[in-house]
Design a protein around this motif. Structure first.
Motif, PDB file in Angstrom:
ATOM      1  N   UNK A  34     -25.852 -14.997 139.142  1.00 34.75           N
ATOM      2  CA  UNK A  34     -25.145 -15.161 140.540  1.00 34.75           C
ATOM      3  C   UNK A  34     -26.231 -16.153 142.030  1.00 34.75           C
ATOM      4  N   UNK A  35     -26.217 -16.891 141.971  1.00 36.92           N
ATOM      5  CA  UNK A  35     -27.163 -17.417 142.860  1.00 36.92           C
ATOM      6  C   UNK A  35     -28.695 -16.611 142.592  1.00 36.92           C
ATOM      7  N   UNK A  36     -29.304 -16.965 141.076  1.00 39.51           N
ATOM      8  CA  UNK A  36     -30.383 -17.144 140.841  1.00 39.51           C
ATOM      9  C   UNK A  36     -31.094 -16.119 141.193  1.00 39.51           C
ATOM     10  N   UNK A  37     -30.295 -14.682 141.279  1.00 39.04           N
ATOM     11  CA  UNK A  37     -30.811 -13.783 140.786  1.00 39.04           C
ATOM     12  C   UNK A  37     -30.926 -13.067 139.511  1.00 39.04           C
ATOM     13  N   UNK A  38     -30.532 -13.490 139.121  1.00 39.39           N
ATOM     14  CA  UNK A  38     -31.371 -13.006 137.513  1.00 39.39           C
ATOM     15  C   UNK A  38     -32.886 -13.591 136.716  1.00 39.39           C
ATOM     16  N   UNK A  39     -32.722 -14.593 137.364  1.00 38.80           N
ATOM     17  CA  UNK A  39     -33.714 -15.971 137.266  1.00 38.80           C
ATOM     18  C   UNK A  39     -35.069 -14.595 137.922  1.00 38.80           C
ATOM     19  N   UNK A  40     -34.732 -14.217 138.925  1.00 39.42           N
ATOM     20  CA  UNK A  40     -35.816 -13.961 139.450  1.00 39.42           C
ATOM     21  C   UNK A  40     -36.177 -12.472 139.517  1.00 39.42           C
ATOM     22  N   UNK A  58     -43.533 -19.330 135.586  1.00 38.67           N
ATOM     23  CA  UNK A  58     -42.993 -20.278 136.162  1.00 38.67           C
ATOM     24  C   UNK A  58     -41.902 -20.587 134.628  1.00 38.67           C
ATOM     25  N   UNK A  59     -41.242 -21.077 135.354  1.00 34.61           N
ATOM     26  CA  UNK A  59     -39.814 -21.158 134.504  1.00 34.61           C
ATOM     27  C   UNK A  59     -39.984 -22.157 133.980  1.00 34.61           C
ATOM     28  N   UNK A  60     -39.944 -23.068 132.872  1.00 36.99           N
ATOM     29  CA  UNK A  60     -39.987 -24.178 132.792  1.00 36.99           C
ATOM     30  C   UNK A  60     -38.519 -24.944 132.542  1.00 36.99           C
ATOM     31  N   UNK A  61     -37.668 -24.136 131.264  1.00 39.16           N
ATOM     32  CA  UNK A  61     -36.212 -24.656 131.422  1.00 39.16           C
ATOM     33  C   UNK A  61     -35.676 -23.860 131.076  1.00 39.16           C
ATOM     34  N   UNK A  62     -34.181 -24.133 131.232  1.00 38.93           N
ATOM     35  CA  UNK A  62     -32.774 -23.138 131.071  1.00 38.93           C
ATOM     36  C   UNK A  62     -32.578 -22.237 132.006  1.00 38.93           C
ATOM     37  N   UNK A  63     -32.459 -23.102 133.709  1.00 42.61           N
ATOM     38  CA  UNK A  63     -32.243 -22.383 135.104  1.00 42.61           C
ATOM     39  C   UNK A  63     -31.112 -21.298 134.945  1.00 42.61           C
ATOM     40  N   UNK A  64     -29.329 -22.477 133.854  1.00 43.72           N
ATOM     41  CA  UNK A  64     -29.264 -21.795 133.698  1.00 43.72           C
ATOM     42  C   UNK A  64     -28.289 -21.745 132.644  1.00 43.72           C
ATOM     43  N   UNK A  65     -29.367 -21.231 131.814  1.00 47.57           N
ATOM     44  CA  UNK A  65     -28.336 -21.101 130.324  1.00 47.57           C
ATOM     45  C   UNK A  65     -29.402 -19.380 130.431  1.00 47.57           C
ATOM     46  N   UNK A  66     -28.630 -18.817 129.330  1.00 48.92           N
ATOM     47  CA  UNK A  66     -29.637 -17.022 128.147  1.00 48.92           C
ATOM     48  C   UNK A  66     -30.498 -17.666 128.047  1.00 48.92           C
TER      49      UNK A  66
END
Length: 74
Positions: A34-40, A58-66
């Motif tokens: 939720x809200x990019x918490x997992x990405x962080x 750096x996250x290049x691709x898949x901001x909302x994907x697993x």
């Protein structure tokens, strides 16, 4: 710069990094997706795993994907 394919599993009991038979990184994170918490948390876990500062991942691709693509900056 090197790119890595990553599979993320949010809401895990503990954060960890392992390698799949296909050579992809499998990262489990405690944070919810939720809200990019997992990405962080993904970036924080990978920074510790690769022993680099978080600013070099750096996250290049898949901001909302697993299934994501990250880039390790030189």
């Amino acid at each position: 710069m090197s790119k890595k394919h990553v599979i993320v599993k949010p809401n895990a009991r503990q954060s960890s990094v392992s390698i799949t038979p296909e050579g992809q990184l499998l990262v489990t994170v405690r944070a919810p997706a939720n809200d990019g918490k997992a990405n962080q948390e993904l970036i924080a876990v990978l920074a510790e795993y690769f022993r680099v500062p978080k600013s070099r991942i750096q996250l290049v691709k898949g901001y909302t994907s697993r299934h994501k693509v990250i880039e390790l900056l030189d």
